[in-house]
Design an enzyme around this catalytic site. Sequence first.
Site, PDB file in Angstrom:
ATOM      1  CB  CYS A  16      -2.725  99.398   2.816  1.00 36.35           C
ATOM      2  SG  CYS A  16      -1.158 100.061   2.319  1.00 36.35           S
ATOM      3  CB  SER A  60     -13.920  67.625  -8.434  1.00 40.28           C
ATOM      4  OG  SER A  60     -13.724  69.020  -8.423  1.00 40.28           O
ATOM      5  CD  GLN A 107      -6.917  72.041  -9.274  1.00 44.07           C
ATOM      6  OE1 GLN A 107      -7.984  72.524  -9.601  1.00 44.07           O
ATOM      7  NE2 GLN A 107      -6.737  70.748  -9.188  1.00 44.07           N
ATOM      8  CG  ASN A 108      -4.518  71.785  -2.656  1.00 42.06           C
ATOM      9  OD1 ASN A 108      -5.597  71.914  -3.217  1.00 42.06           O
ATOM     10  ND2 ASN A 108      -4.045  70.620  -2.266  1.00 42.06           N
ATOM     11  CB  ILE A 166      -5.147  60.504  -1.449  1.00 41.17           C
ATOM     12  CG1 ILE A 166      -6.139  61.027  -2.492  1.00 41.17           C
ATOM     13  CG2 ILE A 166      -3.734  60.912  -1.807  1.00 41.17           C
ATOM     14  CD1 ILE A 166      -6.336  62.529  -2.476  1.00 41.17           C
ATOM     15  CG  HIS A 171      -5.899  77.901  -7.806  1.00 36.92           C
ATOM     16  ND1 HIS A 171      -6.867  76.950  -7.604  1.00 36.92           N
ATOM     17  CD2 HIS A 171      -5.841  78.076  -9.163  1.00 36.92           C
ATOM     18  CE1 HIS A 171      -7.368  76.565  -8.787  1.00 36.92           C
ATOM     19  NE2 HIS A 171      -6.752  77.228  -9.729  1.00 36.92           N
ATOM     20  CB  CYS A 217      -0.463 101.851  -2.541  1.00 31.01           C
ATOM     21  SG  CYS A 217      -0.062 100.884  -1.061  1.00 31.01           S
ATOM     22  CG  ASP A 226      -2.806  73.091   1.580  1.00 32.25           C
ATOM     23  OD1 ASP A 226      -1.704  72.995   0.990  1.00 32.25           O
ATOM     24  OD2 ASP A 226      -3.683  72.224   1.506  1.00 32.25           O
ATOM     25  CB  ALA A 277      -9.251  70.651  -2.101  1.00 38.93           C
ATOM     26  CB  CYS A 306      -2.590 103.857   0.898  1.00 33.82           C
ATOM     27  SG  CYS A 306      -3.241 102.365   0.120  1.00 33.82           S
ATOM     28  N   PRO A 321     -10.940  70.961   4.893  1.00 31.03           N
ATOM     29  CG  PRO A 321     -12.859  72.100   5.585  1.00 31.03           C
ATOM     30  CD  PRO A 321     -11.411  71.915   5.889  1.00 31.03           C
ATOM     31  CG  ASP A 322     -13.091  68.102  -0.521  1.00 34.51           C
ATOM     32  OD1 ASP A 322     -14.090  68.409   0.153  1.00 34.51           O
ATOM     33  OD2 ASP A 322     -12.966  66.996  -1.075  1.00 34.51           O
ATOM     34  CG  PHE A 323     -14.001  74.174  -2.945  1.00 34.71           C
ATOM     35  CD1 PHE A 323     -13.801  74.678  -1.670  1.00 34.71           C
ATOM     36  CD2 PHE A 323     -13.629  74.975  -4.022  1.00 34.71           C
ATOM     37  CE1 PHE A 323     -13.235  75.924  -1.458  1.00 34.71           C
ATOM     38  CE2 PHE A 323     -13.066  76.225  -3.834  1.00 34.71           C
ATOM     39  CZ  PHE A 323     -12.863  76.695  -2.551  1.00 34.71           C
ATOM     40  NE  ARG A 324     -16.459  72.138  -7.686  1.00 39.70           N
ATOM     41  CZ  ARG A 324     -15.420  72.950  -7.549  1.00 39.70           C
ATOM     42  NH1 ARG A 324     -14.304  72.487  -7.020  1.00 39.70           N
ATOM     43  NH2 ARG A 324     -15.463  74.210  -7.923  1.00 39.70           N
TER      44      ARG A 324
HETATM   45  P1  CNA Z   1     -12.608  69.770  -5.085  1.00 42.92           P
HETATM   46  O1  CNA Z   1     -13.461  70.187  -6.223  1.00 42.92           O
HETATM   47  O2  CNA Z   1     -13.139  69.969  -3.703  1.00 42.92           O
HETATM   48  O3  CNA Z   1     -12.299  68.212  -5.303  1.00 42.92           O
HETATM   49  C1  CNA Z   1     -11.601  67.441  -4.364  1.00 42.92           C
HETATM   50  C2  CNA Z   1     -11.747  65.985  -4.759  1.00 42.92           C
HETATM   51  O4  CNA Z   1     -10.938  65.200  -3.894  1.00 42.92           O
HETATM   52  C3  CNA Z   1     -13.183  65.457  -4.644  1.00 42.92           C
HETATM   53  O5  CNA Z   1     -13.529  64.767  -5.829  1.00 42.92           O
HETATM   54  C4  CNA Z   1     -13.143  64.531  -3.426  1.00 42.92           C
HETATM   55  O6  CNA Z   1     -14.055  63.464  -3.546  1.00 42.92           O
HETATM   56  C5  CNA Z   1     -11.694  64.075  -3.453  1.00 42.92           C
HETATM   57  N1  CNA Z   1     -11.153  63.712  -2.137  1.00 42.92           N
HETATM   58  C6  CNA Z   1     -11.279  64.391  -0.960  1.00 42.92           C
HETATM   59  N2  CNA Z   1     -10.595  63.789   0.028  1.00 42.92           N
HETATM   60  C7  CNA Z   1     -10.050  62.667  -0.511  1.00 42.92           C
HETATM   61  C8  CNA Z   1      -9.247  61.620   0.012  1.00 42.92           C
HETATM   62  N3  CNA Z   1      -8.837  61.605   1.296  1.00 42.92           N
HETATM   63  N4  CNA Z   1      -8.886  60.604  -0.808  1.00 42.92           N
HETATM   64  C9  CNA Z   1      -9.292  60.594  -2.114  1.00 42.92           C
HETATM   65  N5  CNA Z   1     -10.022  61.584  -2.679  1.00 42.92           N
HETATM   66  C10 CNA Z   1     -10.397  62.614  -1.882  1.00 42.92           C
HETATM   67  O7  CNA Z   1     -11.180  70.467  -5.115  1.00 42.92           O
HETATM   68  P2  CNA Z   1     -10.293  70.857  -6.383  1.00 42.92           P
HETATM   69  O8  CNA Z   1      -8.918  70.990  -5.862  1.00 42.92           O
HETATM   70  O9  CNA Z   1     -10.562  70.006  -7.545  1.00 42.92           O
HETATM   71  O10 CNA Z   1     -10.871  72.306  -6.716  1.00 42.92           O
HETATM   72  C11 CNA Z   1     -10.045  73.339  -6.929  1.00 42.92           C
HETATM   73  C12 CNA Z   1     -10.228  74.462  -5.904  1.00 42.92           C
HETATM   74  C13 CNA Z   1     -10.327  73.976  -4.495  1.00 42.92           C
HETATM   75  C14 CNA Z   1      -9.021  75.321  -5.908  1.00 42.92           C
HETATM   76  O11 CNA Z   1      -9.382  76.617  -6.231  1.00 42.92           O
HETATM   77  C15 CNA Z   1      -8.433  75.284  -4.485  1.00 42.92           C
HETATM   78  O12 CNA Z   1      -7.798  76.478  -4.153  1.00 42.92           O
HETATM   79  C16 CNA Z   1      -9.605  75.017  -3.647  1.00 42.92           C
HETATM   80  N6  CNA Z   1      -9.378  74.499  -2.284  1.00 42.92           N
HETATM   81  C17 CNA Z   1      -8.138  74.328  -1.786  1.00 42.92           C
HETATM   82  C18 CNA Z   1      -7.958  73.824  -0.495  1.00 42.92           C
HETATM   83  C19 CNA Z   1      -6.557  73.659   0.046  1.00 42.92           C
HETATM   84  O13 CNA Z   1      -5.678  74.449  -0.258  1.00 42.92           O
HETATM   85  N7  CNA Z   1      -6.319  72.612   0.828  1.00 42.92           N
HETATM   86  C20 CNA Z   1      -9.085  73.484   0.268  1.00 42.92           C
HETATM   87  C21 CNA Z   1     -10.363  73.689  -0.283  1.00 42.92           C
HETATM   88  C22 CNA Z   1     -10.493  74.199  -1.565  1.00 42.92           C
END
Ligand code: CNA
Length: 254
Positions: free
Chosen positions: A158, A197, A108-109, A237, A126, A137, A111, A29, A160, A38-41
Amino acid sequence: MTKQSLKEQSYRCAQLILQSKNTIVLTGAGISTNAGIPDFRGPQGLYTSRLYDAEKIFDIAYFLKDPKPFYEFAFDFIALESKIIPTPTHRALAHLEGSGKIKAVITQNIDGLHQKAGSQKVLDMHGNFLSSHCLKCRKPYDYQELRSMVLQHIIPHCSCRGIIKPDIVFFGEDVKYYHQSLELAQSADLFFVIGTSCAVYPAASLPQFVPGKLVIVNNTKIELNRYNVALEVENDIDLFFNGLMQALKGRLTL
Ligand code: CNA
């Protein structure tokens, strides 16, 4: 060991790419936060902000009981989707694939931004929003059908009466392309871990199978505990990839 500057890290990474014959990339993410998703962690992540209860909305058992929280998230995501464009790093990865330097992107994204940027070989473990299915169905629905229902705040059903679910992988479901992703990891002489993460399995386990060198790019520390980490970039990044593409300028063919 003295800390390398971002420029030194970019030049070191350029060298690794030029020497590599089989570079594979794993993204999470974090690669899409600069696009506005936004990401998750991470520091502004969904787990941190609690804007949504990510553990609930992506849990398949919860979805089957009550799909509303997921579809509230889906409304926001779909409403944003047409305005979101790939980041410089998504584009750099597509460019590097076009130049023959990257063989595949495992993500894993959900989007679709790697595909939007022009990457051809994308294994989205994912899934994504592009297709959906009725859980009763199995009738398939395309993105436009789902989009129009979600944007009218209708919980998609749906004919159904089964509930429709986008083909994204929820917690409690099997990931897609695991065996292909594992084979790619096992064949990599260079493997990038970008913006993840490494907390969600099995994607997080892939770096453990890499026989070649690992490059980690993440703004918070990721402990992979692997002897073969050749470069660890703890920075933004896009900032890093802009420097990397500068360092590679004139050294790639298209
Ligand atoms: P996560 O656990 O949220 O980790 C993301 C990591 O990226 C963190 O360690 C952040 O500190 C780091 N990070 C965020 N922005 C930046 C940046 N600009 N530069 C450098 N580092 C950065 O997400 P993971 O992908 O590890 O977890 C997997 C989950 C998140 C999957 O199931 C995804 O489907 C899910 N997810 C996807 C999206 C998407 O599709 N964009 C968004 C949110 C969650």
